[in-house]
Design a protein around this motif. Structure first.
Motif, PDB file in Angstrom:
ATOM      1  N   LEU A 154      84.149  47.948  38.242  1.00  0.00           N
ATOM      2  CA  LEU A 154      83.968  47.016  39.356  1.00  0.00           C
ATOM      3  C   LEU A 154      82.641  46.271  39.249  1.00  0.00           C
ATOM      4  CD1 LEU A 154      85.430  49.115  42.311  1.00  0.00           C
ATOM      5  CD2 LEU A 154      86.444  47.090  41.224  1.00  0.00           C
ATOM      6  N   SER A 155      81.594  46.944  38.799  1.00  0.00           N
ATOM      7  CA  SER A 155      80.302  46.274  38.613  1.00  0.00           C
ATOM      8  C   SER A 155      80.386  45.245  37.493  1.00  0.00           C
ATOM      9  CB  SER A 155      79.207  47.306  38.320  1.00  0.00           C
ATOM     10  OG  SER A 155      78.991  48.118  39.454  1.00  0.00           O
ATOM     11  N   ASP A 156      81.119  45.568  36.424  1.00  0.00           N
ATOM     12  CA  ASP A 156      81.328  44.592  35.348  1.00  0.00           C
ATOM     13  C   ASP A 156      82.133  43.395  35.837  1.00  0.00           C
ATOM     14  OD1 ASP A 156      79.887  46.046  33.473  1.00  0.00           O
ATOM     15  OD2 ASP A 156      81.665  46.998  32.597  1.00  0.00           O
ATOM     16  N   GLU A 157      83.108  43.658  36.701  1.00  0.00           N
ATOM     17  CA  GLU A 157      83.893  42.561  37.281  1.00  0.00           C
ATOM     18  C   GLU A 157      83.002  41.665  38.136  1.00  0.00           C
ATOM     19  OE1 GLU A 157      87.556  41.913  40.421  1.00  0.00           O
ATOM     20  OE2 GLU A 157      87.562  43.749  39.211  1.00  0.00           O
ATOM     21  N   ALA A 158      82.127  42.277  38.930  1.00  0.00           N
ATOM     22  CA  ALA A 158      81.186  41.499  39.742  1.00  0.00           C
ATOM     23  C   ALA A 158      80.287  40.657  38.848  1.00  0.00           C
ATOM     24  CB  ALA A 158      80.358  42.428  40.623  1.00  0.00           C
ATOM     25  N   LEU A 159      79.788  41.250  37.771  1.00  0.00           N
ATOM     26  CA  LEU A 159      78.919  40.542  36.831  1.00  0.00           C
ATOM     27  C   LEU A 159      79.637  39.335  36.243  1.00  0.00           C
ATOM     28  CD1 LEU A 159      76.702  42.188  34.119  1.00  0.00           C
ATOM     29  CD2 LEU A 159      78.146  40.245  33.585  1.00  0.00           C
ATOM     30  N   SER A 160      80.852  39.543  35.769  1.00  0.00           N
ATOM     31  CA  SER A 160      81.576  38.440  35.122  1.00  0.00           C
ATOM     32  C   SER A 160      82.055  37.382  36.110  1.00  0.00           C
ATOM     33  CB  SER A 160      82.748  38.975  34.297  1.00  0.00           C
ATOM     34  OG  SER A 160      83.708  39.584  35.114  1.00  0.00           O
ATOM     35  N   SER A 161      82.171  37.740  37.387  1.00  0.00           N
ATOM     36  CA  SER A 161      82.645  36.800  38.401  1.00  0.00           C
ATOM     37  C   SER A 161      81.534  36.025  39.093  1.00  0.00           C
ATOM     38  CB  SER A 161      83.445  37.551  39.475  1.00  0.00           C
ATOM     39  OG  SER A 161      84.560  38.181  38.914  1.00  0.00           O
ATOM     40  N   CYS A 162      80.294  36.444  38.910  1.00  0.00           N
ATOM     41  CA  CYS A 162      79.171  35.811  39.615  1.00  0.00           C
ATOM     42  C   CYS A 162      79.108  34.321  39.274  1.00  0.00           C
ATOM     43  CB  CYS A 162      77.860  36.497  39.237  1.00  0.00           C
ATOM     44  SG  CYS A 162      76.417  35.771  40.045  1.00  0.00           S
ATOM     45  N   PRO A 163      79.180  33.453  40.278  1.00  0.00           N
ATOM     46  CA  PRO A 163      79.231  32.007  40.006  1.00  0.00           C
ATOM     47  C   PRO A 163      77.936  31.424  39.450  1.00  0.00           C
ATOM     48  CG  PRO A 163      79.086  32.389  42.362  1.00  0.00           C
ATOM     49  CD  PRO A 163      79.278  33.743  41.711  1.00  0.00           C
ATOM     50  N   VAL A 164      76.795  32.148  39.593  1.00  0.00           N
ATOM     51  CA  VAL A 164      75.529  31.630  39.093  1.00  0.00           C
ATOM     52  C   VAL A 164      74.914  32.550  38.045  1.00  0.00           C
ATOM     53  CG1 VAL A 164      75.038  30.215  41.131  1.00  0.00           C
ATOM     54  CG2 VAL A 164      74.285  32.614  41.071  1.00  0.00           C
ATOM     55  N   ASP A 165      75.687  33.491  37.529  1.00  0.00           N
ATOM     56  CA  ASP A 165      75.210  34.417  36.492  1.00  0.00           C
ATOM     57  C   ASP A 165      73.925  35.137  36.882  1.00  0.00           C
ATOM     58  OD1 ASP A 165      77.365  33.847  34.785  1.00  0.00           O
ATOM     59  OD2 ASP A 165      76.311  32.101  33.959  1.00  0.00           O
ATOM     60  N   ALA A 166      73.867  35.609  38.127  1.00  0.00           N
ATOM     61  CA  ALA A 166      72.666  36.271  38.634  1.00  0.00           C
ATOM     62  C   ALA A 166      72.693  37.785  38.471  1.00  0.00           C
ATOM     63  CB  ALA A 166      72.458  35.925  40.116  1.00  0.00           C
ATOM     64  N   ILE A 167      73.771  38.328  37.918  1.00  0.00           N
ATOM     65  CA  ILE A 167      73.882  39.769  37.728  1.00  0.00           C
ATOM     66  C   ILE A 167      73.714  40.060  36.245  1.00  0.00           C
ATOM     67  CG2 ILE A 167      75.351  41.812  37.956  1.00  0.00           C
ATOM     68  CD1 ILE A 167      76.813  40.307  40.232  1.00  0.00           C
ATOM     69  N   GLY A 168      72.886  41.061  35.953  1.00  0.00           N
ATOM     70  CA  GLY A 168      72.671  41.443  34.572  1.00  0.00           C
ATOM     71  C   GLY A 168      72.951  42.908  34.355  1.00  0.00           C
ATOM     72  N   TYR A 186      71.711  42.674  45.981  1.00  0.00           N
ATOM     73  CA  TYR A 186      70.934  43.517  45.078  1.00  0.00           C
ATOM     74  C   TYR A 186      71.750  44.762  44.751  1.00  0.00           C
ATOM     75  CZ  TYR A 186      69.816  46.212  49.300  1.00  0.00           C
ATOM     76  OH  TYR A 186      69.898  46.948  50.466  1.00  0.00           O
ATOM     77  N   VAL A 187      71.355  45.452  43.694  1.00  0.00           N
ATOM     78  CA  VAL A 187      71.995  46.704  43.308  1.00  0.00           C
ATOM     79  C   VAL A 187      71.288  47.831  44.060  1.00  0.00           C
ATOM     80  CG1 VAL A 187      72.506  48.297  41.416  1.00  0.00           C
ATOM     81  CG2 VAL A 187      72.628  45.832  41.038  1.00  0.00           C
ATOM     82  N   TYR A 188      72.022  48.484  44.961  1.00  0.00           N
ATOM     83  CA  TYR A 188      71.424  49.579  45.710  1.00  0.00           C
ATOM     84  C   TYR A 188      71.768  50.940  45.118  1.00  0.00           C
ATOM     85  CZ  TYR A 188      75.739  50.922  48.181  1.00  0.00           C
ATOM     86  OH  TYR A 188      77.006  51.369  48.496  1.00  0.00           O
ATOM     87  N   LYS A 189      72.775  50.976  44.229  1.00  0.00           N
ATOM     88  CA  LYS A 189      73.148  52.207  43.537  1.00  0.00           C
ATOM     89  C   LYS A 189      73.753  51.826  42.200  1.00  0.00           C
ATOM     90  CE  LYS A 189      76.910  55.279  44.377  1.00  0.00           C
ATOM     91  NZ  LYS A 189      77.447  55.210  43.092  1.00  0.00           N
ATOM     92  N   GLN A 190      73.228  52.403  41.141  1.00  0.00           N
ATOM     93  CA  GLN A 190      73.779  52.158  39.815  1.00  0.00           C
ATOM     94  C   GLN A 190      75.177  52.771  39.738  1.00  0.00           C
ATOM     95  OE1 GLN A 190      72.494  50.291  37.281  1.00  0.00           O
ATOM     96  NE2 GLN A 190      70.788  49.757  38.628  1.00  0.00           N
ATOM     97  N   PRO A 191      76.087  52.143  38.992  1.00  0.00           N
ATOM     98  CA  PRO A 191      77.457  52.655  38.903  1.00  0.00           C
ATOM     99  C   PRO A 191      77.510  54.051  38.285  1.00  0.00           C
ATOM    100  CG  PRO A 191      77.252  50.544  37.763  1.00  0.00           C
ATOM    101  CD  PRO A 191      75.906  50.909  38.234  1.00  0.00           C
ATOM    102  N   GLU A 192      78.403  54.852  38.843  1.00  0.00           N
ATOM    103  CA  GLU A 192      78.672  56.188  38.324  1.00  0.00           C
ATOM    104  C   GLU A 192      80.167  56.276  38.061  1.00  0.00           C
ATOM    105  OE1 GLU A 192      77.331  58.898  41.326  1.00  0.00           O
ATOM    106  OE2 GLU A 192      75.228  58.391  41.037  1.00  0.00           O
ATOM    107  N   GLY A 193      80.533  56.640  36.867  1.00  0.00           N
ATOM    108  CA  GLY A 193      81.945  56.776  36.528  1.00  0.00           C
ATOM    109  C   GLY A 193      82.575  55.460  36.121  1.00  0.00           C
ATOM    110  N   ASP A 194      83.770  55.593  35.567  1.00  0.00           N
ATOM    111  CA  ASP A 194      84.472  54.428  35.032  1.00  0.00           C
ATOM    112  C   ASP A 194      84.835  53.405  36.099  1.00  0.00           C
ATOM    113  OD1 ASP A 194      84.315  55.541  32.514  1.00  0.00           O
ATOM    114  OD2 ASP A 194      86.367  56.326  32.538  1.00  0.00           O
ATOM    115  N   SER A 195      85.287  53.866  37.261  1.00  0.00           N
ATOM    116  CA  SER A 195      85.734  52.950  38.307  1.00  0.00           C
ATOM    117  C   SER A 195      84.596  52.065  38.803  1.00  0.00           C
ATOM    118  CB  SER A 195      86.343  53.738  39.474  1.00  0.00           C
ATOM    119  OG  SER A 195      86.729  52.866  40.509  1.00  0.00           O
ATOM    120  N   GLU A 196      83.458  52.660  39.130  1.00  0.00           N
ATOM    121  CA  GLU A 196      82.319  51.873  39.609  1.00  0.00           C
ATOM    122  C   GLU A 196      81.789  50.955  38.516  1.00  0.00           C
ATOM    123  OE1 GLU A 196      79.228  54.154  41.497  1.00  0.00           O
ATOM    124  OE2 GLU A 196      80.583  54.932  43.035  1.00  0.00           O
ATOM    125  N   THR A 197      81.798  51.419  37.282  1.00  0.00           N
ATOM    126  CA  THR A 197      81.331  50.588  36.170  1.00  0.00           C
ATOM    127  C   THR A 197      82.257  49.390  35.980  1.00  0.00           C
ATOM    128  OG1 THR A 197      80.305  52.484  35.083  1.00  0.00           O
ATOM    129  CG2 THR A 197      80.777  50.559  33.702  1.00  0.00           C
TER     130      THR A 197
END
Length: 76
Positions: free
Chosen positions: A59-73, A46-57
């Motif tokens: 990495l969160s986008d990378e997690a989203l695009s890498s999710c094998p079941v497309d469970a991240i939105g 689950y998302v426990y903290k929304q991304p802050e700044g370019d680096s976290e965003t």
């Protein structure tokens, strides 16, 4: 594609979320540990903290695009 009407309840409010399709593979937690955590029972992430700044965003986008079941939105 993740379904924002099917979010896991642990997500914090914001544009990024994990839905109930998550299989608990931990890829998002490994990719963006400042934003994703595993549920105590280990069944899903689950998302426990929304991304802050370019680096976290990025990495969160990378997690989203890498999710094998497309469970991240991102509704942002």
């Amino acid at each position: 594609m993740a379904d924002n009407s099917n979010k896991v309840p642990e997500n914090v409010s914001g544009s990024y979320y994990v839905d109930e399709e998550c299989i608990g593979c931990e890829l998002c937690v490994d990719t963006a540990p400042d934003n994703f955590k595993m549920a105590e029972d280990g069944t899903h992430a689950y998302v426990y903290k929304q991304p802050e700044g370019d680096s976290e965003t990025e990495l969160s986008d990378e997690a989203l695009s890498s999710c094998p079941v497309d469970a991240i939105g991102d509704d942002g």
